[in-house]
Design a protein around this motif. Sequence first.
Motif, PDB file in Angstrom:
ATOM      1  N   GLU A 157       0.977  -1.192  -0.101  1.00 52.92           N
ATOM      2  CA  GLU A 157      -0.128   0.149  -0.152  1.00 52.92           C
ATOM      3  C   GLU A 157       1.032   1.265   0.004  1.00 52.92           C
ATOM      4  O   GLU A 157       1.914   1.135   0.409  1.00 52.92           O
ATOM      5  N   SER A 158       0.453   2.383  -0.639  1.00 51.09           N
ATOM      6  CA  SER A 158       1.136   3.575  -0.670  1.00 51.09           C
ATOM      7  C   SER A 158       0.897   4.142   0.758  1.00 51.09           C
ATOM      8  O   SER A 158      -0.257   3.837   1.406  1.00 51.09           O
ATOM      9  N   LEU A 159       1.503   4.907   1.240  1.00 50.00           N
ATOM     10  CA  LEU A 159       1.329   5.670   2.605  1.00 50.00           C
ATOM     11  C   LEU A 159      -0.300   6.422   2.630  1.00 50.00           C
ATOM     12  O   LEU A 159      -0.773   6.626   3.451  1.00 50.00           O
ATOM     13  N   GLY A 160      -0.347   7.044   1.256  1.00 52.68           N
ATOM     14  CA  GLY A 160      -1.643   7.544   1.015  1.00 52.68           C
ATOM     15  C   GLY A 160      -2.899   6.761   1.219  1.00 52.68           C
ATOM     16  O   GLY A 160      -3.990   7.189   2.020  1.00 52.68           O
ATOM     17  N   GLU A 161      -2.630   5.637   0.774  1.00 48.11           N
ATOM     18  CA  GLU A 161      -3.839   4.587   0.672  1.00 48.11           C
ATOM     19  C   GLU A 161      -3.933   4.251   2.405  1.00 48.11           C
ATOM     20  O   GLU A 161      -5.056   3.916   2.836  1.00 48.11           O
ATOM     21  N   ALA A 162      -2.816   3.930   2.898  1.00 43.85           N
ATOM     22  CA  ALA A 162      -3.023   3.582   4.305  1.00 43.85           C
ATOM     23  C   ALA A 162      -3.730   4.537   5.204  1.00 43.85           C
ATOM     24  O   ALA A 162      -4.470   4.242   6.026  1.00 43.85           O
ATOM     25  N   CYS A 163      -3.313   5.964   5.016  1.00 42.74           N
ATOM     26  CA  CYS A 163      -3.784   7.111   5.849  1.00 42.74           C
ATOM     27  C   CYS A 163      -5.332   7.148   5.637  1.00 42.74           C
ATOM     28  O   CYS A 163      -6.186   7.105   6.526  1.00 42.74           O
ATOM     29  N   GLU A 164      -5.423   7.025   4.434  1.00 43.12           N
ATOM     30  CA  GLU A 164      -7.008   6.928   4.025  1.00 43.12           C
ATOM     31  C   GLU A 164      -7.976   5.918   4.749  1.00 43.12           C
ATOM     32  O   GLU A 164      -9.003   6.233   5.260  1.00 43.12           O
ATOM     33  N   VAL A 165      -7.273   4.687   4.678  1.00 42.16           N
ATOM     34  CA  VAL A 165      -8.146   3.657   5.432  1.00 42.16           C
ATOM     35  C   VAL A 165      -8.110   3.618   6.846  1.00 42.16           C
ATOM     36  O   VAL A 165      -9.068   3.465   7.342  1.00 42.16           O
ATOM     37  N   HIS A 166      -6.938   4.419   7.516  1.00 41.61           N
ATOM     38  CA  HIS A 166      -7.055   4.322   8.929  1.00 41.61           C
ATOM     39  C   HIS A 166      -7.453   5.865   9.391  1.00 41.61           C
ATOM     40  O   HIS A 166      -7.325   6.223  10.582  1.00 41.61           O
ATOM     41  N   GLY A 167      -8.034   6.664   8.601  1.00 42.80           N
ATOM     42  CA  GLY A 167      -8.574   8.077   8.967  1.00 42.80           C
ATOM     43  C   GLY A 167      -7.348   8.799   9.447  1.00 42.80           C
ATOM     44  O   GLY A 167      -7.712   9.716  10.401  1.00 42.80           O
ATOM     45  N   VAL A 168      -6.261   8.757   9.056  1.00 42.72           N
ATOM     46  CA  VAL A 168      -5.157   9.775   9.431  1.00 42.72           C
ATOM     47  C   VAL A 168      -4.787  10.829   8.244  1.00 42.72           C
ATOM     48  O   VAL A 168      -4.922  10.491   7.217  1.00 42.72           O
ATOM     49  N   ASP A 169      -4.509  11.844   8.870  1.00 46.98           N
ATOM     50  CA  ASP A 169      -3.993  13.098   8.029  1.00 46.98           C
ATOM     51  C   ASP A 169      -2.659  12.753   7.461  1.00 46.98           C
ATOM     52  O   ASP A 169      -1.729  12.652   8.130  1.00 46.98           O
ATOM     53  N   CYS A 170      -2.663  12.335   6.039  1.00 50.28           N
ATOM     54  CA  CYS A 170      -1.616  11.964   5.271  1.00 50.28           C
ATOM     55  C   CYS A 170      -0.321  13.194   5.087  1.00 50.28           C
ATOM     56  O   CYS A 170       0.737  12.692   5.315  1.00 50.28           O
ATOM     57  N   ASP A 171      -0.820  14.286   5.184  1.00 50.74           N
ATOM     58  CA  ASP A 171       0.365  15.492   5.060  1.00 50.74           C
ATOM     59  C   ASP A 171       0.994  15.266   6.418  1.00 50.74           C
ATOM     60  O   ASP A 171       1.997  15.414   6.511  1.00 50.74           O
ATOM     61  N   GLU A 172       0.196  15.323   7.513  1.00 53.99           N
ATOM     62  CA  GLU A 172       1.043  15.155   8.771  1.00 53.99           C
ATOM     63  C   GLU A 172       2.001  14.065   9.085  1.00 53.99           C
ATOM     64  O   GLU A 172       3.153  14.029   9.508  1.00 53.99           O
ATOM     65  N   MET A 173       1.530  12.747   8.638  1.00 54.98           N
ATOM     66  CA  MET A 173       2.211  11.710   8.495  1.00 54.98           C
ATOM     67  C   MET A 173       3.509  11.971   7.681  1.00 54.98           C
ATOM     68  O   MET A 173       4.594  11.430   8.084  1.00 54.98           O
ATOM     69  N   VAL A 174       3.209  12.214   6.610  1.00 57.18           N
ATOM     70  CA  VAL A 174       4.446  12.514   5.559  1.00 57.18           C
ATOM     71  C   VAL A 174       5.400  13.381   6.314  1.00 57.18           C
ATOM     72  O   VAL A 174       6.807  13.142   6.411  1.00 57.18           O
ATOM     73  N   ARG A 175       5.127  14.380   6.829  1.00 57.24           N
ATOM     74  CA  ARG A 175       5.957  15.491   7.729  1.00 57.24           C
ATOM     75  C   ARG A 175       6.488  14.721   8.548  1.00 57.24           C
ATOM     76  O   ARG A 175       7.788  14.875   9.017  1.00 57.24           O
ATOM     77  N   LYS A 176       5.779  13.851   9.630  1.00 54.68           N
ATOM     78  CA  LYS A 176       6.436  13.317  10.612  1.00 54.68           C
ATOM     79  C   LYS A 176       7.548  12.277  10.228  1.00 54.68           C
ATOM     80  O   LYS A 176       8.412  12.268  10.807  1.00 54.68           O
ATOM     81  N   ILE A 177       7.286  11.375   9.486  1.00 54.92           N
ATOM     82  CA  ILE A 177       8.104  10.533   8.902  1.00 54.92           C
ATOM     83  C   ILE A 177       9.548  11.206   8.249  1.00 54.92           C
ATOM     84  O   ILE A 177      10.520  10.540   8.526  1.00 54.92           O
ATOM     85  N   ASN A 178       9.483  12.050   7.401  1.00 55.50           N
ATOM     86  CA  ASN A 178      10.415  12.784   6.902  1.00 55.50           C
ATOM     87  C   ASN A 178      11.167  13.289   7.882  1.00 55.50           C
ATOM     88  O   ASN A 178      12.443  13.472   8.003  1.00 55.50           O
TER      89      ASN A 178
END
Length: 69
Positions: free
Chosen positions: A41-62
């Motif tokens: 899965e892409s990070l975006g797909e996983a975030c969508e399925v789990h109801g997570v703000d993907c932009d925030e997750m991208v920032r955290k991981i980077n």
Amino acid sequence: MAYTVTKETLIGDILDHDSTTAEYFFEMGMHCLGCPSARGESLGEACEVHGVDCDEMVRKINAHLQSKN
């Protein structure tokens, strides 16, 4: 050049690059990281399925990856 995660980056690629990023996936409730479908899965797909703000997750991981350089 530093490794940079985007919404399109596959979860398996992120984990292969740095396994310590698993904590961020566990945080969002994604506990099946060894599962082939989760790794594909892409990070975006996983975030969508789990109801997570993907932009925030991208920032955290980077930020996490950058702090290790």
